[in-house]
Design a protein around this motif. Sequence first.
Motif, PDB file in Angstrom:
ATOM      1  N   VAL A 250      28.890   8.412 -42.533  1.00 38.03           N
ATOM      2  CA  VAL A 250      30.213   8.108 -41.982  1.00 38.03           C
ATOM      3  C   VAL A 250      30.314   6.658 -41.522  1.00 38.03           C
ATOM      4  O   VAL A 250      31.395   6.077 -41.463  1.00 38.03           O
ATOM      5  CB  VAL A 250      30.578   9.052 -40.818  1.00 38.03           C
ATOM      6  CG1 VAL A 250      30.780  10.464 -41.311  1.00 38.03           C
ATOM      7  CG2 VAL A 250      29.532   9.010 -39.719  1.00 38.03           C
ATOM      8  N   THR A 251      29.180   6.065 -41.159  1.00 40.93           N
ATOM      9  CA  THR A 251      29.156   4.663 -40.742  1.00 40.93           C
ATOM     10  C   THR A 251      28.024   3.955 -41.480  1.00 40.93           C
ATOM     11  O   THR A 251      27.047   4.592 -41.880  1.00 40.93           O
ATOM     12  CB  THR A 251      28.932   4.521 -39.221  1.00 40.93           C
ATOM     13  OG1 THR A 251      27.678   5.107 -38.877  1.00 40.93           O
ATOM     14  CG2 THR A 251      30.053   5.185 -38.447  1.00 40.93           C
ATOM     15  N   PRO A 252      28.097   2.659 -41.643  1.00 41.99           N
ATOM     16  CA  PRO A 252      27.028   1.940 -42.343  1.00 41.99           C
ATOM     17  C   PRO A 252      25.802   1.747 -41.466  1.00 41.99           C
ATOM     18  O   PRO A 252      25.870   1.869 -40.238  1.00 41.99           O
ATOM     19  CB  PRO A 252      27.686   0.586 -42.668  1.00 41.99           C
ATOM     20  CG  PRO A 252      28.702   0.406 -41.583  1.00 41.99           C
ATOM     21  CD  PRO A 252      29.235   1.784 -41.289  1.00 41.99           C
ATOM     22  N   TRP A 253      24.690   1.457 -42.098  1.00 38.59           N
ATOM     23  CA  TRP A 253      23.463   1.145 -41.373  1.00 38.59           C
ATOM     24  C   TRP A 253      23.491  -0.342 -41.001  1.00 38.59           C
ATOM     25  O   TRP A 253      23.061  -1.210 -41.748  1.00 38.59           O
ATOM     26  CB  TRP A 253      22.249   1.469 -42.228  1.00 38.59           C
ATOM     27  CG  TRP A 253      20.954   0.980 -41.643  1.00 38.59           C
ATOM     28  CD1 TRP A 253      20.175  -0.035 -42.101  1.00 38.59           C
ATOM     29  CD2 TRP A 253      20.310   1.490 -40.482  1.00 38.59           C
ATOM     30  NE1 TRP A 253      19.074  -0.194 -41.308  1.00 38.59           N
ATOM     31  CE2 TRP A 253      19.130   0.729 -40.297  1.00 38.59           C
ATOM     32  CE3 TRP A 253      20.607   2.507 -39.570  1.00 38.59           C
ATOM     33  CZ2 TRP A 253      18.251   0.954 -39.243  1.00 38.59           C
ATOM     34  CZ3 TRP A 253      19.724   2.725 -38.517  1.00 38.59           C
ATOM     35  CH2 TRP A 253      18.564   1.969 -38.362  1.00 38.59           C
ATOM     36  N   LYS A 254      24.063  -0.645 -39.862  1.00 37.38           N
ATOM     37  CA  LYS A 254      24.114  -2.026 -39.400  1.00 37.38           C
ATOM     38  C   LYS A 254      24.432  -2.037 -37.907  1.00 37.38           C
ATOM     39  O   LYS A 254      24.775  -1.005 -37.317  1.00 37.38           O
ATOM     40  CB  LYS A 254      25.161  -2.830 -40.163  1.00 37.38           C
ATOM     41  CG  LYS A 254      26.613  -2.424 -39.910  1.00 37.38           C
ATOM     42  CD  LYS A 254      27.563  -3.332 -40.695  1.00 37.38           C
ATOM     43  CE  LYS A 254      29.019  -3.012 -40.420  1.00 37.38           C
ATOM     44  NZ  LYS A 254      29.918  -3.908 -41.184  1.00 37.38           N
TER      45      LYS A 254
END
Length: 366
Positions: A250-254
């Motif tokens: 659902v969200t990026p890896w950052k």
Amino acid sequence: MSVRRASVLALAAASALALLLAGSDAFAYRYLSCNGKPVRWPGSYGAVQNLCSIPSGSSQAKAYTAAMGQWRGVVGMQDVAYHYGTWPSDHCHVDLDDGWNDVALVEAASIDGALGTTVLVRSCDQIEEANVLISNLATQTFDNPDEAFAAGTCPFSPTGTGMATFLHEMGHAHGLAITSAGGPDNHPLNFTVMRPSPPVPLGGGSAGVVHTQPMPDDAAGGRFLYPMSKTEVNLMASAQRLVDGEIRNVTPWKTLQRCRGETFTFRWTAANTGMVNVASDQRFFLAPSPSAHGTTGITLATWHDAMVLAQKEVHVNMAVTIPCSTPPGLYWLYHETDAGHTVVEVSESDNVIHNPLTIQVGNCGC
């Protein structure tokens, strides 16, 4: 491990390294029919663990046990599979079509390089035998995957597909997404563990909770094949969503850099594996650890009375503002379903997840 193939196998279902096919259904669980009846077990069946390839206490054994428990934990369908027993530790082969329901790890070459394959024997609409064969590839680990990463896509453990493969193949053993030998692929492509290849969606929960679990469509398919009168109510949070037929986080890896008072946006997923529509509060908060599921954290926002239909999921966009009282530091983004604890559920352990996205709050802003 060797696999001894019988001369005639009435039905086979394979999964894993197949290409994704185009097309998807809104309610997409798949099954096979014979003479107008769904192919299923006429009653419960016992699985036999192969100790030569799945030693007691091993991560593979724990993954097998978890997968069995997850399917048995779907309320509203009968407990179809159960652990019958084990073969002796020197029994290092699998005989197909011998009347035993084997669960074993085998050489990948013996199942055409797939992560897993389930071979079924049936008489028209009745399943008579199921052999669950899991690849013993060194690249397929069997530990509980991190909830924040779709199985097989975690940057720390990109090969952690073993538990999902066990769950997927035991879905086939129940009769889900199976096909006649040599027939066309019958895997669904929606938000489900019965997809033809990883990654698959995961449920929420702390490290001790099994994150690889049946999703709403999987539970609906199981209840279709094996209905019973019990009603299930259960919501879960997931760190994955469905995008153009693919499972993505659902969200990026950052890490986002934000001052207090600044905003950011993200997606969230709430899934309803139960049999009734449920409205509950969805809360989003920050906490300074990826294992702070039970803490109150710093509330970002609450979406009140969000409705999730029975045996469905929602993927929603959200905009939030960093509270002015937030101390500087690194925070993990959390999502909690039924934040008001007003819904009586069969499981409360999968309501909170942390996402891959982290927020570095600076000593700036309001």
